[in-house]
Design an enzyme around this catalytic site. Structure first.
Site, PDB file in Angstrom:
ATOM      1  N   LYS A   1       7.270   3.560   7.632  1.00 36.37           N
ATOM      2  CA  LYS A   1       5.852   4.233   7.075  1.00 36.37           C
ATOM      3  C   LYS A   1       4.633   3.421   8.197  1.00 36.37           C
ATOM      4  CE  LYS A   1       5.555   7.522   5.455  1.00 36.37           C
ATOM      5  NZ  LYS A   1       5.354   9.207   4.321  1.00 36.37           N
TER       6      LYS A   1
ATOM      7  N   LYS B   1       4.534   1.838  -3.711  1.00 37.48           N
ATOM      8  CA  LYS B   1       4.886   2.995  -4.026  1.00 37.48           C
ATOM      9  C   LYS B   1       4.844   2.471  -5.913  1.00 37.48           C
ATOM     10  CE  LYS B   1       4.837   7.302  -2.501  1.00 37.48           C
ATOM     11  NZ  LYS B   1       4.478   7.357  -1.940  1.00 37.48           N
TER      12      LYS B   1
ATOM     13  N   THR C   1      -2.512  14.851   6.124  1.00 37.81           N
ATOM     14  CA  THR C   1      -1.236  14.130   5.762  1.00 37.81           C
ATOM     15  C   THR C   1      -0.198  15.398   7.093  1.00 37.81           C
ATOM     16  OG1 THR C   1      -1.257  13.062   4.444  1.00 37.81           O
ATOM     17  CG2 THR C   1       1.199  14.087   5.104  1.00 37.81           C
TER      18      THR C   1
ATOM     19  N   LYS D   1       0.699  -1.268  -0.114  1.00 40.94           N
ATOM     20  CA  LYS D   1       0.265   0.106   0.305  1.00 40.94           C
ATOM     21  C   LYS D   1       1.012   1.227   0.371  1.00 40.94           C
ATOM     22  CE  LYS D   1      -3.482   3.079   0.708  1.00 40.94           C
ATOM     23  NZ  LYS D   1      -2.418   3.745  -0.606  1.00 40.94           N
TER      24      LYS D   1
END
Length: 387
Positions: free
Chosen positions: A65, A77, A152, A41
């Site tokens: 992360k 990614k 974010t 993801k």
């Protein structure tokens, strides 16, 4: 592919899938770094200067992360080498996701990154006829539009406040410089102002704007909505500087929230802020991090500070096939709690270990990933624990 081969280590990447299409000129790549803690993801970006190595680096950041916030997904990614402003961008995007139909969403779920918007997430879902293919879709489609909500950037500001408190001070009245006024930077500036900070500098691709007495963030946000990057030129106050100069203005906190590799050793030696909170992915390298540490500057690493998006994505992943939208209030509360806690944990670990905050954060993430790899029998034989 030689650049990726040099990046491979015991953690990954597990898969690198390069795709192209002669009709649209599409060229892109998917990197699945490590799935020991769950399926891949991570965000999908579009940039004309994209490289496979860049996507691989970002996929590794995603591995750390997810492990850092202790949510059970793997790092991945995707990237498309194209101009996000080109008129054929939708055709290129559709071509890319069609080429990855065997990987999406069974092995990878797309999110949003540089050059893509909530509408693009909707296009990914539409092209593959699967609501589970992407997260970050618009509210009208039942999604969690976390870029639109500024999740974010909100988390970056919360991490900044936690770092200030850890240092025995407060953001109230602190001077903050924000590089980048995009999806992350503008939301960080908004939350920083709410927390009482004076935002003294912001930047876009059109230039940097500086006012040592503080900028009117509300006015800048309104201008951004009207004229985009030209907001710094249309503001009509402060002083316009060259892009990059905002990193070096006098400030208590610096938030690099634009792109990777903006702080090298030279810039690190000249930064005048006491706290650096990394809103972008990979804004500093190891050499620059050592310089900052030697100067006594506190750094909140990227995959700690900007993990608000993955916390929101975790909610969205749970809701992909649900008729109910995730509750934004619950998301913001979780982001605040998780990022404040993680910031303190990493800063304490760095201090106790006499190391940089990046090394402390990576060590924490690697311990969690390694534990999952060992349980699944994925470690090299020499590294496995005796039974």
């Amino acid at each position: 592919m030689s650049d990726v081969l040099t990046l491979m280590d015991e953690w990954g990447p597990e898969r690198v899938v390069c795709v192209s299409d002669s009709r649209t000129g599409m060229r892109g790549v998917l990197v699945i770094d490590n799935t020991a803690r769950g399926m891949g993801k991570g965000g999908m970006r579009m940039s004309p200067s994209l490289t496979v190595a860049e996507v691989a680096r970002l996929a590794r950041v995603m591995t750390y992360k997810w492990a850092g916030v202790d949510l059970f997904f793997g790092g991945a990614k995707a990237g498309i080498m194209a101009d996000p402003a080109a008129p054929d961008r939708e055709a290129v995007l559709r071509s890319f996701v069609r080429a990855l139909s065997r990987e999406i969403p069974s092995q990878y779920v797309a999110g949003l990154d540089m050059g893509l918007t909530e509408r693009d997430a909707a296009i990914v879902q539409d092209e593959l006829a699967d609501r589970g293919a992407a997260v970050g879709t618009p509210h009208a489609l039942g999604g969690m539009p976390y870029d639109e909500l500024g999740v974010t950037g909100f988390g970056v500001a919360e991490a900044a406040d936690a770092a200030a408190r850890h240092a025995g001070t407060s953001l109230r009245g602190a001077r903050v410089a924000v590089q980048g006024f995009g999806a992350v930077g503008h939301a960080a500036a908004r939350r920083l102002a709410e927390l009482g900070a004076a935002v003294v500098a912001v930047s876009t691709a059109r230039g940097a704007l500086h006012d040592p007495d503080g900028l009117d963030v509300a006015r800048l946000l309104a201008l951004r909505a009207e004229v985009g990057d030209a907001a710094v030129e249309e503001y009509g106050g402060g002083r316009l500087l060259d892009v990059g100069a905002e990193l070096l203005v006098p400030a208590d906190v610096l938030v690099p929230a634009a792109t990777q590799d903006v702080v090298d050793e030279r810039v690190a030696a000249e930064i005048r802020a006491g706290i650096v909170v990394e809103g972008a992915n990979l804004p500093t390298g190891p050499a620059a991090q050592d310089v900052l540490a030697a100067r006594g500057i506190t750094v909140v690493p990227d995959f700690v500070a900007n993990a608000g998006g993955v916390v929101a994505a975790g909610f969205a992943m749970d809701a992909r096939y649900s008729p109910f939208r995730p509750d934004p209030d619950a998301v913001f509360a979780a982001v605040s709690a998780k990022l404040r806690e993680n910031t303190g944990t990493v800063l304490d670990a760095a201090r106790a270990g006499g190391t940089t905050t990046h090394r402390a954060a990576v060590a924490l993430a690697q311990r969690r990933v390694r534990a999952a790899m060992e349980l699944k029998g994925r470690l090299p034989r020499a590294a496995r624990s005796p039974r």
